[in-house]
Design a protein around this motif. Sequence first.
Motif, PDB file in Angstrom:
ATOM      1  N   MET A   1       0.855  -1.193   0.000  1.00 23.95           N
ATOM      2  CA  MET A   1       0.000   0.000   0.000  1.00 23.95           C
ATOM      3  C   MET A   1       0.888   1.238   0.000  1.00 23.95           C
ATOM      4  O   MET A   1       1.739   1.405   0.865  1.00 23.95           O
ATOM      5  CB  MET A   1      -0.915  -0.009   1.231  1.00 23.95           C
ATOM      6  N   GLY A   2       0.702   2.139  -0.979  1.00 24.30           N
ATOM      7  CA  GLY A   2       1.606   3.253  -1.119  1.00 24.30           C
ATOM      8  C   GLY A   2       1.262   4.473  -0.304  1.00 24.30           C
ATOM      9  O   GLY A   2       2.166   5.165   0.177  1.00 24.30           O
ATOM     10  N   ASN A   3      -0.009   4.792  -0.159  1.00 24.50           N
ATOM     11  CA  ASN A   3      -0.416   6.019   0.518  1.00 24.50           C
ATOM     12  C   ASN A   3      -0.764   5.724   1.973  1.00 24.50           C
ATOM     13  O   ASN A   3      -1.845   5.225   2.269  1.00 24.50           O
ATOM     14  CB  ASN A   3      -1.615   6.639  -0.202  1.00 24.50           C
ATOM     15  N   TYR A   4       0.159   6.029   2.868  1.00 24.47           N
ATOM     16  CA  TYR A   4      -0.050   5.778   4.288  1.00 24.47           C
ATOM     17  C   TYR A   4      -0.596   7.033   4.964  1.00 24.47           C
ATOM     18  O   TYR A   4      -0.268   8.166   4.584  1.00 24.47           O
ATOM     19  CB  TYR A   4       1.253   5.365   4.960  1.00 24.47           C
ATOM     20  N   ALA A   5      -1.414   6.816   6.005  1.00 26.77           N
ATOM     21  CA  ALA A   5      -1.925   7.928   6.802  1.00 26.77           C
ATOM     22  C   ALA A   5      -0.835   8.481   7.719  1.00 26.77           C
ATOM     23  O   ALA A   5      -0.927   9.622   8.175  1.00 26.77           O
ATOM     24  CB  ALA A   5      -3.128   7.481   7.633  1.00 26.77           C
ATOM     25  N   GLY A   6       0.172   7.683   8.020  1.00 23.65           N
ATOM     26  CA  GLY A   6       1.250   8.109   8.898  1.00 23.65           C
ATOM     27  C   GLY A   6       2.283   7.015   9.022  1.00 23.65           C
ATOM     28  O   GLY A   6       2.119   5.899   8.510  1.00 23.65           O
ATOM     29  N   ASP A   7       3.357   7.343   9.733  1.00 19.50           N
ATOM     30  CA  ASP A   7       4.434   6.374   9.902  1.00 19.50           C
ATOM     31  C   ASP A   7       4.173   5.377  11.019  1.00 19.50           C
ATOM     32  O   ASP A   7       4.532   4.210  10.908  1.00 19.50           O
ATOM     33  CB  ASP A   7       5.752   7.115  10.188  1.00 19.50           C
ATOM     34  N   HIS A   8       3.559   5.843  12.118  1.00 22.09           N
ATOM     35  CA  HIS A   8       3.480   4.986  13.297  1.00 22.09           C
ATOM     36  C   HIS A   8       2.170   5.207  14.048  1.00 22.09           C
ATOM     37  O   HIS A   8       1.810   6.348  14.359  1.00 22.09           O
ATOM     38  CB  HIS A   8       4.657   5.289  14.241  1.00 22.09           C
ATOM     39  N   ALA A   9       1.442   4.126  14.307  1.00 18.89           N
ATOM     40  CA  ALA A   9       0.253   4.155  15.163  1.00 18.89           C
ATOM     41  C   ALA A   9       0.542   3.307  16.392  1.00 18.89           C
ATOM     42  O   ALA A   9       1.166   2.243  16.294  1.00 18.89           O
ATOM     43  CB  ALA A   9      -0.968   3.618  14.425  1.00 18.89           C
ATOM     44  N   VAL A  10       0.096   3.775  17.555  1.00 25.71           N
ATOM     45  CA  VAL A  10       0.318   3.073  18.823  1.00 25.71           C
ATOM     46  C   VAL A  10      -1.038   2.693  19.403  1.00 25.71           C
ATOM     47  O   VAL A  10      -1.923   3.546  19.554  1.00 25.71           O
ATOM     48  CB  VAL A  10       1.090   3.961  19.823  1.00 25.71           C
ATOM     49  N   VAL A  11      -1.204   1.419  19.728  1.00 27.99           N
ATOM     50  CA  VAL A  11      -2.439   0.909  20.317  1.00 27.99           C
ATOM     51  C   VAL A  11      -2.155   0.539  21.760  1.00 27.99           C
ATOM     52  O   VAL A  11      -1.219  -0.218  22.043  1.00 27.99           O
ATOM     53  CB  VAL A  11      -2.962  -0.316  19.543  1.00 27.99           C
ATOM     54  N   LEU A  12      -2.948   1.064  22.676  1.00 23.28           N
ATOM     55  CA  LEU A  12      -2.784   0.789  24.107  1.00 23.28           C
ATOM     56  C   LEU A  12      -3.722  -0.344  24.493  1.00 23.28           C
ATOM     57  O   LEU A  12      -4.929  -0.160  24.585  1.00 23.28           O
ATOM     58  CB  LEU A  12      -3.082   2.049  24.928  1.00 23.28           C
ATOM     59  N   GLY A  13      -3.170  -1.543  24.710  1.00 21.97           N
ATOM     60  CA  GLY A  13      -3.977  -2.699  25.079  1.00 21.97           C
ATOM     61  C   GLY A  13      -4.025  -3.717  23.962  1.00 21.97           C
ATOM     62  O   GLY A  13      -4.290  -3.366  22.807  1.00 21.97           O
ATOM     63  N   GLY A  14      -3.786  -4.987  24.308  1.00 22.04           N
ATOM     64  CA  GLY A  14      -3.700  -6.017  23.290  1.00 22.04           C
ATOM     65  C   GLY A  14      -4.793  -7.062  23.335  1.00 22.04           C
ATOM     66  O   GLY A  14      -4.598  -8.171  22.835  1.00 22.04           O
ATOM     67  N   SER A  15      -5.943  -6.733  23.915  1.00 23.15           N
ATOM     68  CA  SER A  15      -7.052  -7.681  23.918  1.00 23.15           C
ATOM     69  C   SER A  15      -7.802  -7.602  22.592  1.00 23.15           C
ATOM     70  O   SER A  15      -7.251  -7.160  21.583  1.00 23.15           O
ATOM     71  CB  SER A  15      -7.975  -7.395  25.100  1.00 23.15           C
ATOM     72  N   ILE A  16      -9.064  -8.022  22.589  1.00 23.53           N
ATOM     73  CA  ILE A  16      -9.827  -8.077  21.344  1.00 23.53           C
ATOM     74  C   ILE A  16      -9.882  -6.712  20.663  1.00 23.53           C
ATOM     75  O   ILE A  16      -9.551  -6.566  19.480  1.00 23.53           O
ATOM     76  CB  ILE A  16     -11.244  -8.601  21.606  1.00 23.53           C
ATOM     77  N   ALA A  17     -10.296  -5.675  21.393  1.00 22.21           N
ATOM     78  CA  ALA A  17     -10.454  -4.352  20.790  1.00 22.21           C
ATOM     79  C   ALA A  17      -9.129  -3.838  20.248  1.00 22.21           C
ATOM     80  O   ALA A  17      -9.071  -3.292  19.139  1.00 22.21           O
ATOM     81  CB  ALA A  17     -11.035  -3.369  21.808  1.00 22.21           C
TER      82      ALA A  17
END
Length: 443
Positions: free
Chosen positions: A1-17
């Motif tokens: 995928m060439g067009n990224y919204a950004g370089d890095h996304a951080v998700v807090l919490g690794g459960s289902i959501a």
Amino acid sequence: MGNYAGDHAVVLGGSIAGSLAARILADHYRQVTIIERDQVAGTTRPRRAIPQGHHIHALLARGKQILDEIFPGFTAELVADGVPVGDFGTSLSWYFNGRMMKKAETGLVCVAAGRPLLEDRVRRRVHALDNVTYRERTDVMGLVASPDRQRITGVRVQPNSIEGAPEEVLEGDLVVDTTGRGSRTARWLVELGYPQLREERVRMDLTYTTMDFHGPLTFDPIGDDIAIIPVATPAMPRGAFFARLPDRYAISLTGILGDRPPTDHKEFLAYVESLPVPEIYKAVHDAEPMGPAMSFHFPFSIRRRYERQGRHPEGLLVVGDAACIFNPVYGQGMTVAAMEALVLRQHLQQGPIHPERFFQDQAKVIDAPWGMSAGADLGFPGVRGRRTVKTWMGNAYIPRLQAAAAHDGQLTVSFLRAAGLVDPPQALMRPSVASRVLRAGRQ
């Protein structure tokens, strides 16, 4: 995928959501990092951070549909693992006030995996993505904001596996909070100068107590089906879920308003005997427990009204139980998290994320399940919360529909499609449905 919204996304919490959010973000950010305080890789048992993980969990029909959409072949994989699968209208026996809804094919697939196994299979899919990293055994210490506090630019984290480990800053173009009931985002935003978050609460003082049993059972009323579910009602406030899981049978007892199902084996069985479906007690009174019963106290449901905030910082979203904690009796949490993942995908496909617009669309997803579960809880006179005209009307109509469904399979289908979040609640008021309820009432 060439067009990224950004370089890095951080998700807090690794459960289902968190894992579902990461799956969506992986299509739009070069790198996605999931911060998780537990060790989760390969874990198929209940975790310390998820005290409710010991209890029976439901993936509603709409949730199953979404998981198969974003993880092709997901249900087939669970079936290959030996997970019981069936139709919500024929493989589950639903009881309201001691009367079973007439069984009828709904076309909606029930997957009886249990939460730990389901989480593990979701995480495996996400972990396989090249641009997603799980940082386990790591605590989130706070948000990092720009000097003008108009944007969240990252989070402060600290490893919890090494005593005295230093904090570090993890920068991100987008931070997504999926830390659940204990989310501290509202407090952190106040500290950054944002308004106090509005909340709605419904206090039902619920206690779950679950015991697992070895199979086979001497008397097995479930057979090849999945579960027997006497649902708690104001007239019969003790409820239960009696389910056949891949490697065991389990009973989760529910009590509200201070009625707490006991963990002592003998007293647990006495509570089972008090249920309006005697076959459940007959099935387990001489069955061998797999271990001690486990209890979980759930005092109230909470809806955090991010869509009503006057201001939002850019670069921060809140999803899953961090945004709305549902009464677990109704099994909505995992499915709503999946629905919110689709909202996230829609906004990312449209361009840069605008928190105000996201929270408005998220609220539309939450409205129906919150109205159904909070409204049902408020049908119990002792439950505390805000009752509206809509609440009173629903609690006058739905019990009549459930009673009529004891003899009308089409009403069973209509009810389960709405309860499964496939159809909106308004579908239960369609003339074709309401006329059948009224006709049954006259008869």
